[in-house]
Design a protein around this motif. Sequence first.
Motif, PDB file in Angstrom:
ATOM      1  N   PHE A 118       1.138  -1.635   0.092  1.00 14.29           N
ATOM      2  CA  PHE A 118       0.038   0.031   0.072  1.00 14.29           C
ATOM      3  C   PHE A 118       0.878   1.504  -0.319  1.00 14.29           C
ATOM      4  N   GLN A 119       2.136   1.304   0.014  1.00 14.38           N
ATOM      5  CA  GLN A 119       3.006   2.373   0.577  1.00 14.38           C
ATOM      6  C   GLN A 119       3.219   2.830  -0.924  1.00 14.38           C
ATOM      7  N   SER A 120       3.534   1.623  -1.322  1.00 13.32           N
ATOM      8  CA  SER A 120       4.359   2.378  -3.352  1.00 13.32           C
ATOM      9  C   SER A 120       2.922   2.725  -3.904  1.00 13.32           C
ATOM     10  N   GLN A 121       1.956   2.338  -3.801  1.00 14.77           N
ATOM     11  CA  GLN A 121       0.830   2.397  -3.844  1.00 14.77           C
ATOM     12  C   GLN A 121       0.143   4.088  -3.985  1.00 14.77           C
ATOM     13  N   VAL A 126      -1.570  10.150  -7.565  1.00 15.00           N
ATOM     14  CA  VAL A 126      -0.595  12.735  -7.702  1.00 15.00           C
ATOM     15  C   VAL A 126      -2.458  12.643  -7.067  1.00 15.00           C
ATOM     16  N   PHE A 127      -2.480  13.773  -6.402  1.00 16.16           N
ATOM     17  CA  PHE A 127      -2.928  13.934  -4.870  1.00 16.16           C
ATOM     18  C   PHE A 127      -3.868  15.522  -5.946  1.00 16.16           C
ATOM     19  N   THR A 128      -4.396  15.518  -6.631  1.00 17.28           N
ATOM     20  CA  THR A 128      -4.953  17.187  -7.255  1.00 17.28           C
ATOM     21  C   THR A 128      -6.056  17.515  -6.320  1.00 17.28           C
ATOM     22  N   THR A 129      -6.269  17.267  -5.310  1.00 14.39           N
ATOM     23  CA  THR A 129      -7.136  17.682  -4.113  1.00 14.39           C
ATOM     24  C   THR A 129      -6.383  17.335  -3.327  1.00 14.39           C
ATOM     25  N   GLY A 130      -6.134  18.232  -1.893  1.00 10.61           N
ATOM     26  CA  GLY A 130      -5.216  17.625  -0.796  1.00 10.61           C
ATOM     27  C   GLY A 130      -3.919  17.615  -0.668  1.00 10.61           C
ATOM     28  N   VAL A 131      -3.530  18.021  -0.022  1.00 10.78           N
ATOM     29  CA  VAL A 131      -2.011  17.951   0.226  1.00 10.78           C
ATOM     30  C   VAL A 131      -1.454  16.991   1.377  1.00 10.78           C
ATOM     31  N   VAL A 132      -0.396  15.808   0.678  1.00  6.64           N
ATOM     32  CA  VAL A 132       0.358  15.116   1.882  1.00  6.64           C
ATOM     33  C   VAL A 132       1.351  15.697   2.421  1.00  6.64           C
ATOM     34  N   VAL A 133       0.802  15.652   3.915  1.00  4.20           N
ATOM     35  CA  VAL A 133       1.903  15.980   4.826  1.00  4.20           C
ATOM     36  C   VAL A 133       2.016  14.837   5.543  1.00  4.20           C
ATOM     37  N   VAL A 134       1.997  13.434   5.937  1.00  2.17           N
ATOM     38  CA  VAL A 134       3.066  12.839   6.454  1.00  2.17           C
ATOM     39  C   VAL A 134       2.576  11.521   4.835  1.00  2.17           C
ATOM     40  N   GLN A 135       4.511  11.511   5.204  1.00  4.90           N
ATOM     41  CA  GLN A 135       4.184   9.775   3.466  1.00  4.90           C
ATOM     42  C   GLN A 135       5.166   8.763   4.514  1.00  4.90           C
ATOM     43  N   GLY A 143       1.062   3.994   4.343  1.00  7.60           N
ATOM     44  CA  GLY A 143       0.186   5.084   3.597  1.00  7.60           C
ATOM     45  C   GLY A 143       0.619   6.260   4.160  1.00  7.60           C
ATOM     46  N   GLY A 144       0.126   7.536   4.638  1.00  9.42           N
ATOM     47  CA  GLY A 144       0.048   8.621   4.314  1.00  9.42           C
ATOM     48  C   GLY A 144      -0.987   9.224   5.302  1.00  9.42           C
ATOM     49  N   ILE A 145      -0.944  11.166   5.206  1.00 14.99           N
ATOM     50  CA  ILE A 145      -1.457  11.995   6.113  1.00 14.99           C
ATOM     51  C   ILE A 145      -2.013  12.543   4.756  1.00 14.99           C
ATOM     52  N   VAL A 146      -2.993  13.168   4.943  1.00 11.61           N
ATOM     53  CA  VAL A 146      -3.197  14.519   3.521  1.00 11.61           C
ATOM     54  C   VAL A 146      -4.041  15.285   4.176  1.00 11.61           C
ATOM     55  N   THR A 147      -4.161  16.420   4.516  1.00 10.00           N
ATOM     56  CA  THR A 147      -4.898  17.497   4.686  1.00 10.00           C
ATOM     57  C   THR A 147      -6.323  18.126   3.117  1.00 10.00           C
ATOM     58  N   ALA A 148      -7.135  18.009   3.929  1.00 15.49           N
ATOM     59  CA  ALA A 148      -8.155  17.660   2.735  1.00 15.49           C
ATOM     60  C   ALA A 148      -8.395  19.130   2.742  1.00 15.49           C
ATOM     61  N   ILE A 166      -3.803   2.903  -6.537  1.00 16.64           N
ATOM     62  CA  ILE A 166      -4.311   2.384  -5.312  1.00 16.64           C
ATOM     63  C   ILE A 166      -5.362   1.199  -5.931  1.00 16.64           C
ATOM     64  N   ASP A 167      -4.842   0.072  -5.477  1.00 15.88           N
ATOM     65  CA  ASP A 167      -5.574  -1.260  -5.903  1.00 15.88           C
ATOM     66  C   ASP A 167      -6.374  -1.656  -4.701  1.00 15.88           C
ATOM     67  N   LEU A 168      -5.973  -1.693  -3.875  1.00 20.49           N
ATOM     68  CA  LEU A 168      -6.555  -2.200  -2.339  1.00 20.49           C
ATOM     69  C   LEU A 168      -7.854  -1.622  -1.934  1.00 20.49           C
ATOM     70  N   THR A 169      -8.756  -2.732  -1.857  1.00 18.44           N
ATOM     71  CA  THR A 169     -10.270  -1.786  -1.453  1.00 18.44           C
ATOM     72  C   THR A 169     -10.406  -2.120   0.630  1.00 18.44           C
ATOM     73  N   ASN A 170      -9.631  -2.680   0.784  1.00 16.72           N
ATOM     74  CA  ASN A 170      -9.945  -2.818   2.472  1.00 16.72           C
ATOM     75  C   ASN A 170      -8.932  -2.009   3.332  1.00 16.72           C
ATOM     76  N   PHE A 171      -8.408  -0.626   2.820  1.00 17.39           N
ATOM     77  CA  PHE A 171      -7.524  -0.106   2.985  1.00 17.39           C
ATOM     78  C   PHE A 171      -8.667   0.816   3.688  1.00 17.39           C
ATOM     79  N   GLY A 172      -8.026   1.438   5.294  1.00 23.24           N
ATOM     80  CA  GLY A 172      -8.873   2.566   6.354  1.00 23.24           C
ATOM     81  C   GLY A 172      -9.101   4.312   5.746  1.00 23.24           C
ATOM     82  N   ILE A 173      -9.976   4.864   6.067  1.00 19.66           N
ATOM     83  CA  ILE A 173      -8.948   6.579   6.608  1.00 19.66           C
ATOM     84  C   ILE A 173      -9.862   6.505   8.181  1.00 19.66           C
TER      85      ILE A 173
END
Length: 219
Positions: A118-121, A126-135, A143-148, A166-173
């Motif tokens: 999941f990390q490499s995915q 490409v985040f067109t909306t939102g900013v990755v703040v923790v990778q 995974g990582g943390i994104v500002t909405a 991302i092609d894994l469907t069982n990830f969490g938020i």
Amino acid sequence: VFDLRDATYVQLYALVSSTGFSTAQGKVVQAEVKPYMLDEMDVNLDGLISSKDAYFLSQVDFKLMRFVKDVELNLTTNSSSGQCELTFSCRLVLAGDQPAPAGQSNLFVDFANSNPRFQSQFNASVFTTGVVVVQSKGAGLYGGIVTAESALNDGIFRIKLSPTAIDLTNFGISFMQVTTDLNKLSGPERQSAMFGINKRDYPNRLDVTITTVQPNYNA
């Protein structure tokens, strides 16, 4: 109309339910609570009704926190490009269902999965909306943390990955809120982490520093 009486009632429900509604007061509360009310009382979205919900309600009443509503997460294929896209949206609202002011509301979304792939995915998206703040969240946390982002001040916060690998469907938020006052100041009472019901994607302690839009303040 929502007020502190709601927080008091949730605290009462948490207390009498902890004893199996065995008291006379407990039986009264059990009889008057309808199924739909149980969902509404779980305001911190952890699947339980506890004193934590009562505290969160009091924070909302004093405009320290926001309700998180209408969460949507969709993985689709763009009809033009044929590429996969991932979109997230939710509403942050004040008491009375009023849109939360975007300038005083920060929503961070943690994308998590226990699979190292999941990390490499996540990194390749490409985040067109939102900013990755923790990778990088530490060993065993992928995974990582994104500002909405909220562009229209309508209380709707969005993230879009286009394209996404991302092609894994069982990830969490999970959600983390940080709010500020009119002077752009914040503090512990204006922070809340909402990790939901299933915490299996956090095998280790999550210990990160998130820089908000407010200067000189780390949450």
